[in-house]
Structure formats: structure tokens, C-alpha cells
Scaffold this motif. Structure first.
Motif, PDB file in Angstrom:
ATOM      1  N   GLU A   4       0.853  -1.237   0.144  1.00 11.10           N
ATOM      2  CA  GLU A   4      -0.008   0.015  -0.074  1.00 11.10           C
ATOM      3  C   GLU A   4       0.817   1.195   0.120  1.00 11.10           C
ATOM      4  O   GLU A   4       0.507   2.203  -0.668  1.00 11.10           O
ATOM      5  CB  GLU A   4      -0.937  -0.176   1.362  1.00 11.10           C
ATOM      6  N   PHE A   5       2.045   1.110   0.901  1.00 11.96           N
ATOM      7  CA  PHE A   5       2.838   2.456   1.017  1.00 11.96           C
ATOM      8  C   PHE A   5       3.834   2.688  -0.416  1.00 11.96           C
ATOM      9  O   PHE A   5       3.870   3.852  -0.815  1.00 11.96           O
ATOM     10  CB  PHE A   5       3.620   2.303   2.291  1.00 11.96           C
ATOM     11  N   ILE A   8       1.344   4.210  -3.030  1.00 14.20           N
ATOM     12  CA  ILE A   8       1.029   5.686  -2.689  1.00 14.20           C
ATOM     13  C   ILE A   8       2.218   6.367  -2.907  1.00 14.20           C
ATOM     14  O   ILE A   8       2.212   7.595  -3.726  1.00 14.20           O
ATOM     15  CB  ILE A   8       0.648   5.854  -1.061  1.00 14.20           C
ATOM     16  N   PHE A  12       1.174   8.186  -6.336  1.00 16.87           N
ATOM     17  CA  PHE A  12       0.396   9.420  -5.540  1.00 16.87           C
ATOM     18  C   PHE A  12       1.306  10.439  -5.067  1.00 16.87           C
ATOM     19  O   PHE A  12       0.346  11.246  -4.220  1.00 16.87           O
ATOM     20  CB  PHE A  12      -1.113   9.060  -5.057  1.00 16.87           C
ATOM     21  N   VAL A  23       1.599  14.661   0.979  1.00 16.69           N
ATOM     22  CA  VAL A  23       1.311  13.531   1.242  1.00 16.69           C
ATOM     23  C   VAL A  23       2.400  12.755   1.843  1.00 16.69           C
ATOM     24  O   VAL A  23       3.594  12.924   1.744  1.00 16.69           O
ATOM     25  CB  VAL A  23       1.382  12.374  -0.344  1.00 16.69           C
ATOM     26  N   GLY A  24       1.942  11.927   2.934  1.00 13.54           N
ATOM     27  CA  GLY A  24       3.132  11.081   3.755  1.00 13.54           C
ATOM     28  C   GLY A  24       2.843  11.217   5.401  1.00 13.54           C
ATOM     29  O   GLY A  24       3.237  10.317   6.052  1.00 13.54           O
ATOM     30  N   ASP A  25       2.040  12.213   5.808  1.00 16.56           N
ATOM     31  CA  ASP A  25       1.984  12.455   7.234  1.00 16.56           C
ATOM     32  C   ASP A  25       0.589  11.974   7.531  1.00 16.56           C
ATOM     33  O   ASP A  25      -0.059  11.518   6.865  1.00 16.56           O
ATOM     34  CB  ASP A  25       2.359  13.804   7.472  1.00 16.56           C
ATOM     35  N   ASP A  26       0.155  12.058   8.786  1.00 16.02           N
ATOM     36  CA  ASP A  26      -1.264  11.688   9.299  1.00 16.02           C
ATOM     37  C   ASP A  26      -2.398  12.872   8.689  1.00 16.02           C
ATOM     38  O   ASP A  26      -3.258  12.580   8.234  1.00 16.02           O
ATOM     39  CB  ASP A  26      -1.298  11.898  10.703  1.00 16.02           C
ATOM     40  N   LEU A  84      -7.465  12.426  -2.337  1.00 13.76           N
ATOM     41  CA  LEU A  84      -8.055  11.420  -3.063  1.00 13.76           C
ATOM     42  C   LEU A  84      -8.028   9.952  -2.325  1.00 13.76           C
ATOM     43  O   LEU A  84      -7.212   9.465  -1.828  1.00 13.76           O
ATOM     44  CB  LEU A  84      -6.980  10.880  -4.335  1.00 13.76           C
ATOM     45  N   LEU A  86      -9.296   6.096  -2.551  1.00 11.87           N
ATOM     46  CA  LEU A  86      -9.259   5.137  -3.718  1.00 11.87           C
ATOM     47  C   LEU A  86      -9.553   3.993  -3.064  1.00 11.87           C
ATOM     48  O   LEU A  86      -8.920   3.520  -2.070  1.00 11.87           O
ATOM     49  CB  LEU A  86      -8.035   5.249  -4.297  1.00 11.87           C
ATOM     50  N   LEU A 114      -2.271  17.438  -5.275  1.00 10.06           N
ATOM     51  CA  LEU A 114      -2.761  16.533  -4.486  1.00 10.06           C
ATOM     52  C   LEU A 114      -1.964  16.335  -3.363  1.00 10.06           C
ATOM     53  O   LEU A 114      -0.852  16.421  -3.044  1.00 10.06           O
ATOM     54  CB  LEU A 114      -2.407  15.152  -5.233  1.00 10.06           C
ATOM     55  N   GLY A 116      -3.043  14.637  -0.226  1.00  7.60           N
ATOM     56  CA  GLY A 116      -3.291  13.450   0.660  1.00  7.60           C
ATOM     57  C   GLY A 116      -4.570  12.549   0.094  1.00  7.60           C
ATOM     58  O   GLY A 116      -5.126  12.811  -1.030  1.00  7.60           O
ATOM     59  N   GLY A 117      -4.807  11.553   1.064  1.00  8.04           N
ATOM     60  CA  GLY A 117      -5.972  10.817   0.448  1.00  8.04           C
ATOM     61  C   GLY A 117      -5.960   9.406   1.565  1.00  8.04           C
ATOM     62  O   GLY A 117      -5.405   9.203   2.524  1.00  8.04           O
ATOM     63  N   ASP A 118      -6.436   8.427   0.770  1.00  6.49           N
ATOM     64  CA  ASP A 118      -6.817   7.089   1.594  1.00  6.49           C
ATOM     65  C   ASP A 118      -6.804   6.191   0.332  1.00  6.49           C
ATOM     66  O   ASP A 118      -7.259   6.287  -0.744  1.00  6.49           O
ATOM     67  CB  ASP A 118      -7.748   7.112   2.381  1.00  6.49           C
ATOM     68  N   THR A 119      -5.990   4.882   0.797  1.00  5.50           N
ATOM     69  CA  THR A 119      -6.159   3.845  -0.179  1.00  5.50           C
ATOM     70  C   THR A 119      -6.593   2.677   0.257  1.00  5.50           C
ATOM     71  O   THR A 119      -5.877   2.124   1.366  1.00  5.50           O
ATOM     72  CB  THR A 119      -4.665   3.734  -0.854  1.00  5.50           C
TER      73      THR A 119
HETATM   74  P1  ADP Z   1      -3.284   7.172   7.879  1.00  7.97           P
HETATM   75  O1  ADP Z   1      -3.474   5.681   8.246  1.00  7.97           O
HETATM   76  O2  ADP Z   1      -2.774   8.074   8.798  1.00  7.97           O
HETATM   77  O3  ADP Z   1      -4.777   7.210   7.281  1.00  7.97           O
HETATM   78  P2  ADP Z   1      -2.503   6.318   5.434  1.00  7.97           P
HETATM   79  O4  ADP Z   1      -1.520   4.975   5.562  1.00  7.97           O
HETATM   80  O5  ADP Z   1      -3.901   6.093   5.083  1.00  7.97           O
HETATM   81  O6  ADP Z   1      -2.246   7.161   6.650  1.00  7.97           O
HETATM   82  O7  ADP Z   1      -1.810   7.268   4.220  1.00  7.97           O
HETATM   83  C1  ADP Z   1      -0.551   7.634   4.318  1.00  7.97           C
HETATM   84  C2  ADP Z   1      -0.294   9.044   3.730  1.00  7.97           C
HETATM   85  O8  ADP Z   1      -0.751   8.696   2.270  1.00  7.97           O
HETATM   86  C3  ADP Z   1      -1.232   9.922   4.281  1.00  7.97           C
HETATM   87  O9  ADP Z   1      -0.612  11.219   4.139  1.00  7.97           O
HETATM   88  C4  ADP Z   1      -2.214  10.010   3.149  1.00  7.97           C
HETATM   89  O10 ADP Z   1      -2.886  11.253   3.162  1.00  7.97           O
HETATM   90  C5  ADP Z   1      -1.601   9.632   1.992  1.00  7.97           C
HETATM   91  N1  ADP Z   1      -2.322   8.607   0.905  1.00  7.97           N
HETATM   92  C6  ADP Z   1      -2.968   7.557   1.141  1.00  7.97           C
HETATM   93  N2  ADP Z   1      -3.497   7.410   0.195  1.00  7.97           N
HETATM   94  C7  ADP Z   1      -3.374   8.353  -0.771  1.00  7.97           C
HETATM   95  C8  ADP Z   1      -3.996   8.394  -2.062  1.00  7.97           C
HETATM   96  N3  ADP Z   1      -4.666   7.748  -3.011  1.00  7.97           N
HETATM   97  N4  ADP Z   1      -3.588   9.593  -2.887  1.00  7.97           N
HETATM   98  C9  ADP Z   1      -2.715  10.586  -2.203  1.00  7.97           C
HETATM   99  N5  ADP Z   1      -2.209  10.334  -0.732  1.00  7.97           N
HETATM  100  C10 ADP Z   1      -2.760   9.366  -0.441  1.00  7.97           C
END
Ligand code: ADP
Ligand code: MG
Length: 319
Positions: A4-5, A8, A12, A23-26, A84, A86, A114, A116-119
Motif C-alpha cells: 500500500e505504501f 502511494i 500518488f 502526502v505522507g503524514d497523518d 484522493l 481510492l 494532490l 493526501g488521501g486514503d487507499t
Molecule cells: P493514515 O493511516 O494515517 O490515514 P495512510 O496510511 O492511510 O495514513 O496514508 C499515508 C499517507 O498517504 C497519508 O499522508 C495519506 O494522506 C496519503 N495517501 C493515502 N492514499 C493516498 C492516495 N490515494 N492519494 C494521495 N495520498 C494518499
């Protein structure tokens, strides 16, 4: 296998430009713009509902962001950042590469970042949240149209729905028309430049995503006014004019959806300025009707000014 990491990081993550932390922190961090208002919007695209399974990933990346930027355009906002979320059934690198290319190409065009987000794994679902800025008091709201104002439309409506109808075999288009309509369906251009120029000119605005009459309906309901639209004035693309299936073509024009044009209202003394705004933004703007007092209803008028029948979903019949 891609973690997953890695996913990203690879697809992304781009160096932060205007964000204090990308992107990368909380959380991402952005500096709150002094003196400006934030415009925030989110739009979700679900496979099977908003796009067909097997849809081209590059175009899907474009469209996912485009529909959100279109909401910012309809508010007159300058796009700044987006997030984003996803859900994907698997980490398909070809899909991810094309999707991210399509999305970032549009992002760069509009200088939106872009941050941040969640995947997560799951049925394919793309949810973008976009953030824009505006000077206070300048937002193009839906609830501010007044009797006597003109109703305007950017570009033309119907092509995207016609493209979909063609894909589903409901209408027949020439090869060239089919290509144009399909491009409008799959890679809509958010009217950002026009929306920005309409600040201070238009009284109300909406982006046309659910069909022209339906979306105009939102303006008049929220503004507590009525609208008259002249059928003959509605701009029609060559593809729509040439389509031999007249009834579906008229349905697409009025009620098709996925157009991502701007419908807006403005006082008559702003006509010249609005035409100049369209020209500067590189998009045609057409006066299609007027706002009148009365119960919230969109009336469609024929060439002699007589009301035409409109059914519950679109309309009854046209010749
Ligand atoms: P957390 O568990 O704290 O929510 P994540 O592991 O979900 O963190 O995400 C790690 C980092 O990657 C965060 O900064 C998050 O915003 C970013 N991120 C996750 N998915 C995406 C994506 N599809 N596009 C851009 N940034 C993303
Ligand atoms: Mg997370």
C-alpha cells in the motif's frame, strides 16, 4: 507485490508545491489563505454507477478530478488542493499508472495539488475532495437569481449523454460524432477559467451534471424564482444536430447529464462583460432564457413563445 505504501509513494506522491506538507503524514498542512474563503467539495465515482467496468483508466483519472474541479468552477473558486480516496480490487500497476497520469495531467493544467488521501482494497471507487479559494462575498451561489436576469449556458449540452447512448446502442452516430461525444463523456473540461471570470458578473451559477433542466431547476428552487428557456436558443453541437434519432437527441440536450458546463444568471446590463468573459476563457456563452417571478418552475418555450410539454424526467415529445 506492491505494498500500500509503495503504491502511494509511486503513483500518488509528488513534491509539495504550495502545501506546507503534502502526502505522507497523518494530515496534509496548508497555510490558511489570509482574507480568502475556502470552497470545499467532494464527488464520488463508483464503478457500475458512474463509469463502466473496464473504463479507460487514464480518462477515468481525468474525469474523477474534472467533476470536482467543475464544482469549484461553478462556485467561481480558484482550485488549490485535492485529496484522493481510492478503493481498488487489486494493485494493478498498469491501471494505476494510467489513472495517475490522467489525473495529474489535469491537475497540472489547473495548478491544483494532490495533498493526501486514503487507499484501500474494495470494489473500485474513486472519491476526490477538492479545495479552492475565493474572495469573500464573490461565490456564485445557487440561491441568488432574480427576476429579470438572463439565463446563460457555457458550451453546449447533450454530447456526453449522446456518447453514452451511442455506446449502449440506443442511437447511431457517425464515427466522427461518436468520437467527439465519447471524449466529452470521458474527458470533460471543467470551466475553471470561465467560473473565475464570472465572479462579480453572474448572480448565480451551477455546473450541469444531471441535465440542463434539472440543474437549472436547482437554481430556481433555491432562488425562489421561475425560469423561461427558449428551446431554439439552446446551443447544439454538430454531433447533436446531425443525429438522426431526434427524440433521444432532444432528451440528451435537455436532460442528458455529465455535461459539466456552467448554467448561470446575470443582469441584462452585464451581457457585454459576460461575452467578453467567455471569449477570454475560450468557451462559448449563450443566452438561453430569462428568470421571471413566480413559482419555481422551468418553462421551455417554442419559437412563438408558447410553453412546450416537459415530462417528469425530461420532456414528452418534440418534433
Ligand atoms: P493514515 O493511516 O494515517 O490515514 P495512510 O496510511 O492511510 O495514513 O496514508 C499515508 C499517507 O498517504 C497519508 O499522508 C495519506 O494522506 C496519503 N495517501 C493515502 N492514499 C493516498 C492516495 N490515494 N492519494 C494521495 N495520498 C494518499
Ligand atoms: Mg488513511
Amino acid at each position: 507485490m506492491l505494498s500500500e505504501f509503495d503504491l502511494i509513494a509511486h503513483y500518488f506522491t509528488r513534491p509539495a508545491r504550495t502545501a506546507a506538507l503534502g502526502v505522507g503524514d497523518d494530515c496534509a498542512l496548508v497555510k490558511a489563505p489570509t482574507g480568502l474563503v475556502l470552497a470545499l467539495t467532494t464527488d464520488m465515482l463508483i464503478e457500475g454507477t458512474h463509469f463502466l467496468a473496464g473504463a479507460d483508466p487514464r480518462r477515468l483519472g481525468h474525469k474523477s478530478l474534472a467533476v470536482n474541479l467543475s464544482d469549484l468552477a461553478a462556485m467561481g473558486a480558484d482550485p488549490r488542493w485535492f485529496l484522493l480516496a481510492l478503493a481498488l480490487p487489486e494493485a494493478d500497476e498498469r491501471w494505476l499508472g494510467a489513472f495517475s497520469e490522467g489525473m495529474f495531467a489535469l491537475a497540472e493544467k489547473h495548478a491544483v495539488e494532490l495533498i493526501g488521501g486514503d487507499t484501500t482494497r474494495g470494489p473500485r471507487n474513486i472519491c476526490i475532495t477538492a479545495i479552492g479559494t475565493l474572495p469573500p462575498g464573490y461565490a456564485l451561489r445557487r440561491d441568488n437569481a432574480s427576476p429579470g436576469e438572463d439565463v446563460w449556458l457555457s458550451g453546449s449540452t447533450g454530447d456526453a449523454a449522446l456518447g453514452l447512448a451511442h455506446l449502449k446502442g440506443r442511437v447511431k452516430l457517425s464515427e466522427e460524432a461518436a468520437m467527439l461525444c465519447r471524449a466529452r463523456l470521458e474527458t470533460p473540461e471543467p470551466r475553471i477559467a470561465l467560473g473565475r471570470k464570472l465572479r462579480g458578473l453572474a448572480s448565480s451559477a451551477i455546473d450541469v451534471s444531471d441535465g440542463l433542466l434539472a440543474d437549472l431547476g436547482h437554481i430556481i428552487e433555491q432562488s425562489k424564482v421561475s425560469a423561461e428557456v427558449e428551446y431554439a436558443r439552446l446551443p447544439r453541437s454538430a454531433a447533436l444536430r446531425e443525429c438522426a434519432d431526434r427524440t433521444p437527441a432532444a432528451e440528451c440536450l435537455l436532460a442528458g447529464g455529465d455535461d459539466y458546463e456552467l448554467a448561470f444568471t446575470a443582469p441584462a446590463d452585464k451581457r457585454k462583460a459576460i461575452e467578453a468573459a467567455g471569449e477570454a476563457a475560450g468557451v462559448a456563452v449563450t443566452r438561453i432564457g430569462r428568470i421571471v417571478a413566480g413559482e419555481p418552475k422551468v418553462r421551455l418555450l417554442d419559437a412563438s413563445g408558447n410553453p412546450m410539454a416537459i415530462g417528469p424526467v425530461g420532456f414528452d415529445h418534440f418534433r
